[in-house]
Design an enzyme around this catalytic site. Structure first.
Site, PDB file in Angstrom:
ATOM      1  N   PHE A 130       0.859  -1.171   0.000  1.00 17.80           N
ATOM      2  CA  PHE A 130       0.000   0.000   0.000  1.00 17.80           C
ATOM      3  C   PHE A 130       0.906   1.235   0.000  1.00 17.80           C
ATOM      4  CE2 PHE A 130      -2.756   3.177   2.086  1.00 17.80           C
ATOM      5  CZ  PHE A 130      -3.864   3.073   1.267  1.00 17.80           C
ATOM      6  N   TYR A 224     -10.246  -0.627  11.439  1.00 16.83           N
ATOM      7  CA  TYR A 224     -11.509  -0.172  10.853  1.00 16.83           C
ATOM      8  C   TYR A 224     -11.978  -1.048   9.698  1.00 16.83           C
ATOM      9  CZ  TYR A 224      -8.026   2.311   7.968  1.00 16.83           C
ATOM     10  OH  TYR A 224      -6.930   2.637   7.194  1.00 16.83           O
ATOM     11  N   ARG A 373     -12.877  -4.615  -6.363  1.00 15.41           N
ATOM     12  CA  ARG A 373     -12.569  -5.356  -5.130  1.00 15.41           C
ATOM     13  C   ARG A 373     -13.869  -5.641  -4.376  1.00 15.41           C
ATOM     14  NH1 ARG A 373      -8.298  -3.146  -1.074  1.00 15.41           N
ATOM     15  NH2 ARG A 373     -10.042  -1.745  -0.715  1.00 15.41           N
TER      16      ARG A 373
END
Length: 398
Positions: A130, A224, A373
């Site tokens: 990422f 999260y 995704r």
């Protein structure tokens, strides 16, 4: 009704986790974006209302002791620990994933150099990581005087040398959902005297991680996504017990001081994982996360993993049956040992397709330039959801 739709009904009827859906606030759509933001656990709003009204509104400053605010980072860490295969006292919650990656990576280089074996002037970073992890790795390399070398996880064993200080790796690739081999890669890194730092953002809460079992020393992760802690909820930092006394954080703060209220000018780190703390914790988000973790009561992560694999298998089967041939290509590995809890499909017009899916009530997300995704959170996603999502996808792409 198709054979796949009938099978979805039977699978949902036999699903031991199906009742967990009632622990979340959901609508009639299909939510397949829990790999970006988990759904809201139903108990969180009332709990946070009580925190605001009573702990903040009435007790005010007394809540640091009477409300347990001061000990929340390690208390919530101990709630997360079993979900990533860690014993208590090794996980602390606070700050963002990026901040915790920075702490762990710089500390890893420092510990490798303390060990005294070789020059240790190189950091390896997952070339597919990422972007934020890559930015942090660049900064950590500059700060520690290391060269930074991007390599794919598969290339790591052959790239390790006596100069390698630390290796930053993702457990699950955020684009494709590929699960990397944490046990063997950790062993390879440690065998040359370096330190592995694992990013668990796309695996914590989705599958067994086994941090203690596999000898991981340092790991970070967000809360999260599959842990459903809420937007921007604080991340966690894992520091294995046997390296805690040598963990030298590049961000020493008063919250990680051995005597935080002594207000001494000199820094002395606290014992244990507490030295991973920095400044005043984000109490409202931290306590929302603590309440959210209640959805895991009585839920073994192994059962979640079994359902995750069954769901993603079934979704891929539905896509193959419903979607016109040649319209999408799966980037997600077919092998279970190489798959996280998401399915990534390459589609030439992915951005427009996802927009239309969302308009039809099927929520996934799009990653530039051509990836759809779909994240499968077994706590609240069922087989009928997978069947419906594939049907709508087929209609959108027809």
């Amino acid at each position: 009704m198709s054979e796949l739709t009938l099978r979805a009904e039977k699978l949902d009827g036999a699903d031991e986790l199906a009742g967990l859906r009632d622990r979340f606030v959901l609508d009639e759509g299909v939510y397949l974006d829990g790999n970006s933001l988990g759904a809201l656990p139903a108990n969180v709003p009332d709990h946070i209302g009580e925190v605001v009204r009573r702990q903040w509104g009435e007790l005010r400053i007394r809540s640091w002791t009477e409300g347990g605010w001061w000990t929340a980072p390690e208390r919530v860490g101990d709630r997360i620990a079993p979900l990533v295969g860690a014993a208590p006292g090794q996980v602390v919650v606070g700050d963002s994933t990026s901040v915790n990656v920075f702490k762990a990576l710089v500390a890893a280089v420092r510990m490798a150099r303390q060990d005294g074996a070789g020059e240790r002037d190189e950091i390896l970073v997952d070339a597919t990581t990422f972007p934020s992890d890559g930015y942090i790795a660049q900064s950590a390399a500059r700060m520690t005087g290391c060269a930074l070398r991007p390599v794919t996880p598969a290339e790591v064993p052959g790239a390790l040398t006596a100069r390698t200080a630390a290796v930053l790796l993702n457990h699950v690739d955020y684009r494709t959902g590929r699960l990397h081999d944490l046990p063997s890669l950790t062993a390879a890194v440690h065998a040359v005297g370096a330190y592995a730092v694992w990013d668990l953002c796309h695996s914590a809460g989705a599958l067994p991680v086994g941090l203690d079992e596999h000898g991981v020393r340092l790991a970070v992760g967000c809360t999260y996504k599959y842990l459903n802690g809420g937007p921007g909820s604080p991340a966690f930092l894992y520091v294995r017990r046997d390296v805690q006394d040598r963990f030298d954080s590049p961000l020493p703060g008063w919250n990680s001081h051995a005597e935080p209220f002594g207000m001494r000018p000199g820094y002395e780190p606290a014992a244990g994982a507490l030295r991973g703390r920095v400044g005043t914790p984000d109490i409202l988000s931290l306590l929302a996360l603590e309440a959210a973790l209640g959805v895991w009561d009585g839920v073994p992560v192994e059962a979640v993993r079994a359902k995750s694999l069954a769901l993603t298998d079934f979704f891929l089967e539905c896509v193959d049956a419903y979607v016109p041939a040649g319209r999408v290509e799966s980037l997600t590995p077919a092998a279970h040992e190489e798959r996280g809890s998401q399915v990534a499909l390459r589609c030439p017009d992915a951005g427009e397709a996802m927009k239309r899916l969302i308009e039809r009530g099927v929520v996934g997300d799009f990653r530039h330039p051509d990836v759809l995704r779909f994240g499968f959170t077994p706590l609240y996603v069922g087989f009928a959801d997978a069947d419906r999502a594939a049907r709508v996808l087929a209609e959108v792409l027809a």
